[in-house]
Scaffold this motif. Structure first.
Motif, PDB file in Angstrom:
ATOM      1  N   LYS A 124       0.685  -1.268   0.044  1.00 41.67           N
ATOM      2  CA  LYS A 124      -0.037   0.046   0.021  1.00 41.67           C
ATOM      3  C   LYS A 124       0.927   1.297   0.119  1.00 41.67           C
ATOM      4  CE  LYS A 124      -3.434  -2.708   0.242  1.00 41.67           C
ATOM      5  NZ  LYS A 124      -4.116  -3.196  -0.981  1.00 41.67           N
ATOM      6  N   PHE A 125       1.934   1.297  -0.984  1.00 41.51           N
ATOM      7  CA  PHE A 125       2.738   2.495  -1.071  1.00 41.51           C
ATOM      8  C   PHE A 125       2.124   3.899  -1.579  1.00 41.51           C
ATOM      9  CE2 PHE A 125       5.999   4.964  -3.450  1.00 41.51           C
ATOM     10  CZ  PHE A 125       6.800   4.921  -2.439  1.00 41.51           C
ATOM     11  N   ASN A 126       2.136   4.666  -0.882  1.00 41.73           N
ATOM     12  CA  ASN A 126       1.671   6.102  -1.512  1.00 41.73           C
ATOM     13  C   ASN A 126       2.802   6.969  -1.727  1.00 41.73           C
ATOM     14  OD1 ASN A 126       0.496   8.300  -1.956  1.00 41.73           O
ATOM     15  ND2 ASN A 126      -0.697   8.551   0.103  1.00 41.73           N
ATOM     16  N   PRO A 127       2.996   7.217  -3.140  1.00 36.51           N
ATOM     17  CA  PRO A 127       4.130   8.067  -3.503  1.00 36.51           C
ATOM     18  C   PRO A 127       4.196   9.349  -2.883  1.00 36.51           C
ATOM     19  CG  PRO A 127       2.894   7.589  -5.275  1.00 36.51           C
ATOM     20  CD  PRO A 127       2.258   6.635  -4.237  1.00 36.51           C
ATOM     21  N   THR A 128       2.861   9.859  -2.621  1.00 28.91           N
ATOM     22  CA  THR A 128       2.664  11.217  -2.271  1.00 28.91           C
ATOM     23  C   THR A 128       2.917  11.390  -0.731  1.00 28.91           C
ATOM     24  OG1 THR A 128       0.407  11.065  -1.727  1.00 28.91           O
ATOM     25  CG2 THR A 128       1.102  11.747  -3.869  1.00 28.91           C
ATOM     26  N   LYS A 129       2.967  10.255  -0.153  1.00 27.57           N
ATOM     27  CA  LYS A 129       3.655  10.282   1.112  1.00 27.57           C
ATOM     28  C   LYS A 129       4.224   8.846   1.699  1.00 27.57           C
ATOM     29  CE  LYS A 129       1.735  11.788   5.961  1.00 27.57           C
ATOM     30  NZ  LYS A 129       0.570  12.194   6.775  1.00 27.57           N
ATOM     31  N   CYS A 150       6.240   7.803   3.702  1.00 27.83           N
ATOM     32  CA  CYS A 150       6.675   7.777   5.109  1.00 27.83           C
ATOM     33  C   CYS A 150       6.705   6.216   5.430  1.00 27.83           C
ATOM     34  CB  CYS A 150       5.895   8.724   6.128  1.00 27.83           C
ATOM     35  SG  CYS A 150       5.854  10.418   5.589  1.00 27.83           S
ATOM     36  N   GLY A 151       7.706   6.002   6.266  1.00 23.24           N
ATOM     37  CA  GLY A 151       7.810   4.609   6.713  1.00 23.24           C
ATOM     38  C   GLY A 151       8.327   3.367   5.972  1.00 23.24           C
ATOM     39  N   HIS A 152       8.169   3.671   4.472  1.00 16.90           N
ATOM     40  CA  HIS A 152       8.482   2.682   3.683  1.00 16.90           C
ATOM     41  C   HIS A 152       9.886   2.524   3.290  1.00 16.90           C
ATOM     42  CE1 HIS A 152       4.217   1.227   2.665  1.00 16.90           C
ATOM     43  NE2 HIS A 152       3.778   2.783   2.749  1.00 16.90           N
ATOM     44  N   SER A 153      10.280   1.370   2.794  1.00 19.98           N
ATOM     45  CA  SER A 153      11.874   1.046   2.275  1.00 19.98           C
ATOM     46  C   SER A 153      11.392   1.304   0.865  1.00 19.98           C
ATOM     47  CB  SER A 153      12.125  -0.328   2.761  1.00 19.98           C
ATOM     48  OG  SER A 153      11.460  -1.234   2.131  1.00 19.98           O
ATOM     49  N   VAL A 154      12.552   2.068   0.359  1.00 20.99           N
ATOM     50  CA  VAL A 154      12.548   2.127  -1.191  1.00 20.99           C
ATOM     51  C   VAL A 154      13.953   2.310  -1.892  1.00 20.99           C
ATOM     52  CG1 VAL A 154      12.312   4.411  -3.082  1.00 20.99           C
ATOM     53  CG2 VAL A 154      10.736   4.013  -0.841  1.00 20.99           C
ATOM     54  N   GLY A 155      13.871   1.608  -2.769  1.00 17.87           N
ATOM     55  CA  GLY A 155      15.515   1.134  -3.256  1.00 17.87           C
ATOM     56  C   GLY A 155      15.550   2.464  -4.310  1.00 17.87           C
ATOM     57  N   ALA A 196      17.807   9.739  -5.141  1.00 16.30           N
ATOM     58  CA  ALA A 196      18.253   9.504  -3.846  1.00 16.30           C
ATOM     59  C   ALA A 196      18.293  10.875  -2.970  1.00 16.30           C
ATOM     60  CB  ALA A 196      19.774   9.151  -3.894  1.00 16.30           C
ATOM     61  N   ASP A 197      18.204  11.935  -3.900  1.00 14.62           N
ATOM     62  CA  ASP A 197      18.330  13.288  -3.279  1.00 14.62           C
ATOM     63  C   ASP A 197      16.917  13.711  -3.029  1.00 14.62           C
ATOM     64  OD1 ASP A 197      21.090  13.713  -3.802  1.00 14.62           O
ATOM     65  OD2 ASP A 197      20.609  14.784  -5.720  1.00 14.62           O
ATOM     66  N   GLU A 198      15.560  13.046  -3.849  1.00  9.00           N
ATOM     67  CA  GLU A 198      14.564  13.324  -3.448  1.00  9.00           C
ATOM     68  C   GLU A 198      14.115  12.819  -2.169  1.00  9.00           C
ATOM     69  OE1 GLU A 198      12.257  11.904  -6.866  1.00  9.00           O
ATOM     70  OE2 GLU A 198      12.735  13.572  -8.048  1.00  9.00           O
ATOM     71  N   ILE A 199      14.696  11.532  -1.995  1.00  5.34           N
ATOM     72  CA  ILE A 199      14.263  11.030  -0.692  1.00  5.34           C
ATOM     73  C   ILE A 199      14.818  11.589   0.606  1.00  5.34           C
ATOM     74  CG2 ILE A 199      14.597   8.778   0.761  1.00  5.34           C
ATOM     75  CD1 ILE A 199      13.964   7.124  -1.604  1.00  5.34           C
ATOM     76  N   ALA A 200      16.018  12.295   0.469  1.00  6.59           N
ATOM     77  CA  ALA A 200      16.755  12.826   1.267  1.00  6.59           C
ATOM     78  C   ALA A 200      15.773  14.074   1.540  1.00  6.59           C
ATOM     79  CB  ALA A 200      17.869  13.380   0.986  1.00  6.59           C
ATOM     80  N   ALA A 201      15.088  14.661   0.810  1.00 11.86           N
ATOM     81  CA  ALA A 201      14.416  16.050   0.872  1.00 11.86           C
ATOM     82  C   ALA A 201      13.168  15.579   1.568  1.00 11.86           C
ATOM     83  CB  ALA A 201      14.097  16.502  -0.527  1.00 11.86           C
ATOM     84  N   ILE A 202      12.613  14.480   1.062  1.00 13.11           N
ATOM     85  CA  ILE A 202      11.394  14.096   1.625  1.00 13.11           C
ATOM     86  C   ILE A 202      11.406  13.802   3.179  1.00 13.11           C
ATOM     87  CG2 ILE A 202       9.626  11.947   1.806  1.00 13.11           C
ATOM     88  CD1 ILE A 202      10.041  11.776  -1.261  1.00 13.11           C
ATOM     89  N   ASN A 203      12.527  13.322   3.481  1.00 13.57           N
ATOM     90  CA  ASN A 203      12.816  12.957   4.873  1.00 13.57           C
ATOM     91  C   ASN A 203      12.833  14.343   5.903  1.00 13.57           C
ATOM     92  OD1 ASN A 203      12.473  10.207   4.716  1.00 13.57           O
ATOM     93  ND2 ASN A 203      14.729   9.676   4.591  1.00 13.57           N
ATOM     94  N   LYS A 204      13.282  15.230   5.051  1.00 15.24           N
ATOM     95  CA  LYS A 204      13.590  16.678   5.719  1.00 15.24           C
ATOM     96  C   LYS A 204      12.127  17.447   5.971  1.00 15.24           C
ATOM     97  CE  LYS A 204      18.391  17.194   4.717  1.00 15.24           C
ATOM     98  NZ  LYS A 204      19.142  18.015   3.886  1.00 15.24           N
ATOM     99  N   GLY A 205      10.999  16.831   5.168  1.00 16.54           N
ATOM    100  CA  GLY A 205       9.762  17.368   4.864  1.00 16.54           C
ATOM    101  C   GLY A 205       8.610  16.696   5.315  1.00 16.54           C
ATOM    102  N   VAL A 206       7.857  16.227   4.445  1.00 22.26           N
ATOM    103  CA  VAL A 206       6.586  15.253   4.709  1.00 22.26           C
ATOM    104  C   VAL A 206       7.029  14.045   5.638  1.00 22.26           C
ATOM    105  CG1 VAL A 206       6.814  14.139   2.679  1.00 22.26           C
ATOM    106  CG2 VAL A 206       4.494  14.377   3.887  1.00 22.26           C
ATOM    107  N   CYS A 207       8.188  13.517   5.380  1.00 20.80           N
ATOM    108  CA  CYS A 207       8.186  12.436   6.323  1.00 20.80           C
ATOM    109  C   CYS A 207       9.412  12.820   7.364  1.00 20.80           C
ATOM    110  CB  CYS A 207       8.781  11.117   5.466  1.00 20.80           C
ATOM    111  SG  CYS A 207       7.586  10.618   4.294  1.00 20.80           S
ATOM    112  N   LYS A 208       9.361  13.689   8.095  1.00 19.08           N
ATOM    113  CA  LYS A 208      10.394  14.241   8.961  1.00 19.08           C
ATOM    114  C   LYS A 208      10.245  13.463  10.272  1.00 19.08           C
ATOM    115  CE  LYS A 208      12.290  18.289  11.308  1.00 19.08           C
ATOM    116  NZ  LYS A 208      12.256  19.698  11.523  1.00 19.08           N
ATOM    117  N   SER A 209       9.051  13.067  10.334  1.00 16.95           N
ATOM    118  CA  SER A 209       8.893  12.421  11.885  1.00 16.95           C
ATOM    119  C   SER A 209       8.742  10.861  11.750  1.00 16.95           C
ATOM    120  CB  SER A 209       7.416  12.785  12.449  1.00 16.95           C
ATOM    121  OG  SER A 209       6.461  12.595  11.526  1.00 16.95           O
TER     122      SER A 209
END
Length: 321
Positions: A178-183, A185-190, A198-211
């Protein structure tokens, strides 16, 4: 790959125009006499095991008489250009079934453009994040490996636009996690090392998936990223749209695309920064290929017509990073 890392405007060439402009900068790149940088041992990548691809046949570019005059004086007709490519990014660049020959969309396109300019080419397999340093350091004359044009890269090298791609997320068929590309968070992504994704995931982890961070699983080869997803080792993968969608096609009913393609941006052939005049010549060659139809035929061969562009540019303007 959108393999991003970063602006200044440069000459641009429309497919149906013979006019172009160039800056008057160059450097004595001694290509005549078979300058070939030190050979890099192949990294042993394979083509994902997703099916066979035909061996590359002779690429039809255009008559060298039409655009060869665009070459700077430092590049002699008949020279051999050493081009680095990470052959793990099917269908853009990957190894043929013989395990040695590098084939793919980027390979066909650049071979055709250099043929238009009366030049020969030698492709060398290289790890993706070693290619730009190798070009800057003089190990390679050029790079063709699905490099997204960014302001950060343009500060280091000259780039010539020839294709457009974005990021596509892929899951196993049915999206069992049930992976949601807009959020995500908590999923493992290759993802592949050194890429935009790789840069996008780093940015996501600083934003919408910070917690609740996305858990990136970073591999040197895109083929390994895809294999991880097929084996269920990751919940999803993110890659350039042509590569991601081709993986879906080649695996039959095992994978699927989720969400829309985002962040579309141009790919660029990479040259040393001071070789902008040579870059203009390559852009002119791509334009000639678009005019005679060989550009479109190569894209169709690899099922990538949706990424076709109408303008080819040396150092095009792109947003600042």
């Amino acid at each position: 790959m959108s393999r991003r890392l970063g602006n200044r405007s440069g000459a641009s060439i429309r497919a149906r125009s013979s006019r172009y402009s160039a800056t008057r900068r160059g450097w004595p790149m001694v290509l005549a006499g078979g300058l070939v940088a030190s050979l890099l041992a192949g990294c042993g990548a394979t083509s994902l095991g997703l099916g066979t691809s035909e061996q590359q046949s002779a690429t039809t570019g255009c008559s060298s008489g039409g655009v060869q005059s665009a070459l700077p004086s430092t590049v002699q007709p008949g020279s051999t250009i050493t081009v680095a490519s990470d052959a793990s990014y099917e269908p853009n660049e990957f190894l043929a079934p013989d395990g040695q020959t590098i084939i793919g969309m980027d390979i066909d396109l650049l071979r055709g453009a250099l043929q238009c300019l009366g030049l020969k080419v030698k492709f060398q397999n290289a790890k993706f994040d070693n290619i730009l340093p190798g070009i800057v350091g003089g190990k390679y004359d050029m790079g063709a490996s699905s490099f997204t044009i960014t302001a950060a890269r343009l500060r280091q090298v000259t780039m010539v636009s020839y294709f457009s791609a974005g990021t596509q997320w892929i899951t196993q068929k049915g999206n069992p996690k049930k992976f949601n590309p807009t959020k995500p968070c908590g999923h493992s992504v290759g993802v592949q090392t050194g890429t935009t994704q790789a840069d996008e995931i780093a940015a996501i982890n600083k934003g919408v998936c910070k917690s609740d961070h996305v858990k990136p699983v970073v591999e040197d080869l895109q083929s390994k990223v895809t294999t991880d997803l097929l084996a269920g080792k990751v919940d999803a993968m993110a890659a350039d749209s042509p590569v991601a969608l081709y993986a879906v096609k080649k695996t039959g009913d095992k994978l699927q695309a989720v969400g829309d393609i985002t962040g579309s941006a141009p790919y660029g052939i990479v040259l040393p920064k001071s070789q902008d005049k040579f870059g203009v010549a390559i852009a002119k060659a791509f334009a000639a290929m678009a005019t005679n139809g060989s550009y479109q035929k190569i894209l169709a061969k690899w099922g990538q017509q949706s990424g076709a562009v109408e303008m080819f540019a040396a150092n095009p303007a792109v947003p600042n990073d």
